[in-house]
Design an enzyme around this catalytic site. Structure first.
Site, PDB file in Angstrom:
ATOM      1  N   TYR A   1     -21.659   6.221  39.894  1.00 28.76           N
ATOM      2  CA  TYR A   1     -21.524   6.224  41.349  1.00 28.76           C
ATOM      3  C   TYR A   1     -20.141   5.717  41.770  1.00 28.76           C
ATOM      4  O   TYR A   1     -19.473   6.332  42.607  1.00 28.76           O
ATOM      5  CB  TYR A   1     -22.611   5.359  41.987  1.00 28.76           C
ATOM      6  CG  TYR A   1     -22.597   5.406  43.498  1.00 28.76           C
ATOM      7  CD1 TYR A   1     -23.164   6.479  44.178  1.00 28.76           C
ATOM      8  CD2 TYR A   1     -22.013   4.395  44.243  1.00 28.76           C
ATOM      9  CE1 TYR A   1     -23.151   6.536  45.567  1.00 28.76           C
ATOM     10  CE2 TYR A   1     -21.983   4.436  45.623  1.00 28.76           C
ATOM     11  CZ  TYR A   1     -22.558   5.507  46.277  1.00 28.76           C
ATOM     12  OH  TYR A   1     -22.518   5.565  47.655  1.00 28.76           O
TER      13      TYR A   1
ATOM     14  N   LYS B   1     -17.204   7.990  43.763  1.00 24.14           N
ATOM     15  CA  LYS B   1     -16.634   7.651  45.065  1.00 24.14           C
ATOM     16  C   LYS B   1     -15.143   7.348  44.982  1.00 24.14           C
ATOM     17  O   LYS B   1     -14.387   7.656  45.908  1.00 24.14           O
ATOM     18  CB  LYS B   1     -17.401   6.475  45.676  1.00 24.14           C
ATOM     19  CG  LYS B   1     -18.811   6.834  46.127  1.00 24.14           C
ATOM     20  CD  LYS B   1     -18.796   7.926  47.198  1.00 24.14           C
ATOM     21  CE  LYS B   1     -20.184   8.169  47.776  1.00 24.14           C
ATOM     22  NZ  LYS B   1     -20.176   9.157  48.891  1.00 24.14           N
TER      23      LYS B   1
ATOM     24  N   THR C   1     -29.616   2.901  55.375  1.00 22.33           N
ATOM     25  CA  THR C   1     -29.910   4.328  55.270  1.00 22.33           C
ATOM     26  C   THR C   1     -31.101   4.516  54.344  1.00 22.33           C
ATOM     27  O   THR C   1     -31.680   3.558  53.827  1.00 22.33           O
ATOM     28  CB  THR C   1     -28.708   5.074  54.686  1.00 22.33           C
ATOM     29  OG1 THR C   1     -28.480   4.612  53.348  1.00 22.33           O
ATOM     30  CG2 THR C   1     -27.455   4.844  55.525  1.00 22.33           C
TER      31      THR C   1
ATOM     32  N   ASP D   1     -26.838  22.724  50.100  1.00 17.15           N
ATOM     33  CA  ASP D   1     -26.555  21.855  48.964  1.00 17.15           C
ATOM     34  C   ASP D   1     -25.053  21.893  48.744  1.00 17.15           C
ATOM     35  O   ASP D   1     -24.506  22.925  48.349  1.00 17.15           O
ATOM     36  CB  ASP D   1     -27.301  22.356  47.727  1.00 17.15           C
ATOM     37  CG  ASP D   1     -27.036  21.508  46.488  1.00 17.15           C
ATOM     38  OD1 ASP D   1     -26.246  20.547  46.573  1.00 17.15           O
ATOM     39  OD2 ASP D   1     -27.614  21.825  45.433  1.00 17.15           O
ATOM     40  N   VAL D   2     -24.360  20.788  48.994  1.00 24.23           N
ATOM     41  CA  VAL D   2     -22.900  20.803  48.912  1.00 24.23           C
ATOM     42  C   VAL D   2     -22.410  21.034  47.482  1.00 24.23           C
ATOM     43  O   VAL D   2     -21.239  21.373  47.277  1.00 24.23           O
ATOM     44  CB  VAL D   2     -22.280  19.513  49.485  1.00 24.23           C
ATOM     45  CG1 VAL D   2     -22.582  19.390  50.971  1.00 24.23           C
ATOM     46  CG2 VAL D   2     -22.743  18.280  48.711  1.00 24.23           C
TER      47      VAL D   2
ATOM     48  N   ASP E   1     -27.671  19.975  55.676  1.00 18.91           N
ATOM     49  CA  ASP E   1     -28.295  19.012  54.789  1.00 18.91           C
ATOM     50  C   ASP E   1     -29.117  19.774  53.754  1.00 18.91           C
ATOM     51  O   ASP E   1     -29.656  20.848  54.040  1.00 18.91           O
ATOM     52  CB  ASP E   1     -29.207  18.066  55.571  1.00 18.91           C
ATOM     53  CG  ASP E   1     -29.489  16.774  54.820  1.00 18.91           C
ATOM     54  OD1 ASP E   1     -28.987  15.726  55.238  1.00 18.91           O
ATOM     55  OD2 ASP E   1     -30.212  16.822  53.796  1.00 18.91           O
TER      56      ASP E   1
END
Length: 266
Positions: A174, A178, A209, A66-67, A44
């Site tokens: 966003y 996705k 979440t 950090d992806v 994470d």
């Protein structure tokens, strides 16, 4: 953590979960540990959050990641391979939303005016969402495939979003990120199944979440429909992700499972 007849589904498996410091990622990590995983690596960008969750689990470790950092993702996965010998299960739950955009959408709704976002959406906001959600998914998929392909086995589950289908007004970056995640995962799935690797996607609807906690109340109220289920819990989405990661889903390849409580079908 729940324990039931499924507790050995992931016995002796080496697993990695991104976005594991909270929410759906944390729920997935907890359930993998409860169901027998030999090791669960929790990754994470909030290293302290990942470490806190890892401390709860019997055989887990945390890494700050950090992806969006391709080199960092490669290093983390290669380090896992060096220390544990293989990667059996990868669940990619890391992602970001845009709280500022949500506030602007909410303000427009409260004031009874049209939502106007596209013409004022700045490059930095667009790139932040794309960099983490879409680029990050590519980095994680690529790194996982690199270490799984030589073994001829592995399972990857990506957390997408129902926003890719219903494309909320005022949230183009966003939704686009996705939708790209879904298409990317499906394209990779068709390629790597020949190497014994399965890739599938869960597309949640509203879920309780940290992102949901930051959602303005007027937007949350818009999801309050008595005809459908309320916000999902992270554990409910984790159950779907781990079904896809289990042998019970062996015939699912490139699937996008819409998990939105009946709000719409796709």
């Amino acid at each position: 953590m729940r324990t039931d007849a499924r507790t050995e589904r992931f016995a002796d498996k080496v697993a990695m979960v991104t976005g594991a410091g909270s929410g759906m990622g944390a729920a997935v990590a907890r359930q993998l540990a409860a169901e027998g995983a030999r090791t669960v690596v929790l990754a994470d960008v909030n290293g302290e959050g990942a470490a806190a969750v890892a401390k709860e689990l019997p055989a887990a470790e945390a890494v700050e990641l950090d992806v969006a950092d391709a080199a960092g993702v490669d290093a983390a996965v290669q380090d896992l391979l060096h220390r544990h010998g293989r990667l059996d299960v990868l669940v990619h739950a890391a992602g970001v939303d845009d709280p500022e955009a949500k506030e602007r959408i909410a303000a427009a709704l409260v004031e009874g005016r049209p939502v106007e976002m596209t013409d004022s959406l700045d490059d930095a906001s667009w790139r932040r969402v794309m960099r983490v959600n879409l680029d990050g998914t590519f980095h994680v998929l690529r790194a996982a495939v690199r270490v799984m392909r030589p073994f001829g086995a592995g399972v990857i589950v990506v957390i997408g979003s129902s926003a890719a289908f219903d494309t909320p007004v005022g949230y183009p970056h966003y939704a686009a990120s996705k939708a790209g995640v879904h298409a990317l995962a499906q394209a990779v799935a068709k390629e790597v199944v020949a190497s014994g690797i399965r890739v599938n996607v869960v597309a949640p609807g509203p879920t309780e979440t940290g992102m949901a906690a930051r959602t303005p109340e007027v937007l949350r109220a818009g999801f309050a429909d008595p005809r459908v289920r309320p916000y999902a819990t992270p554990e409910e989405i984790a159950d779907i992700a781990l079904f896809l990661a289990s042998d019970a889903a062996v015939n699912l390849v490139g699937a996008v499972l819409l998990a939105n409580g009946g709000r719409f079908t796709a």
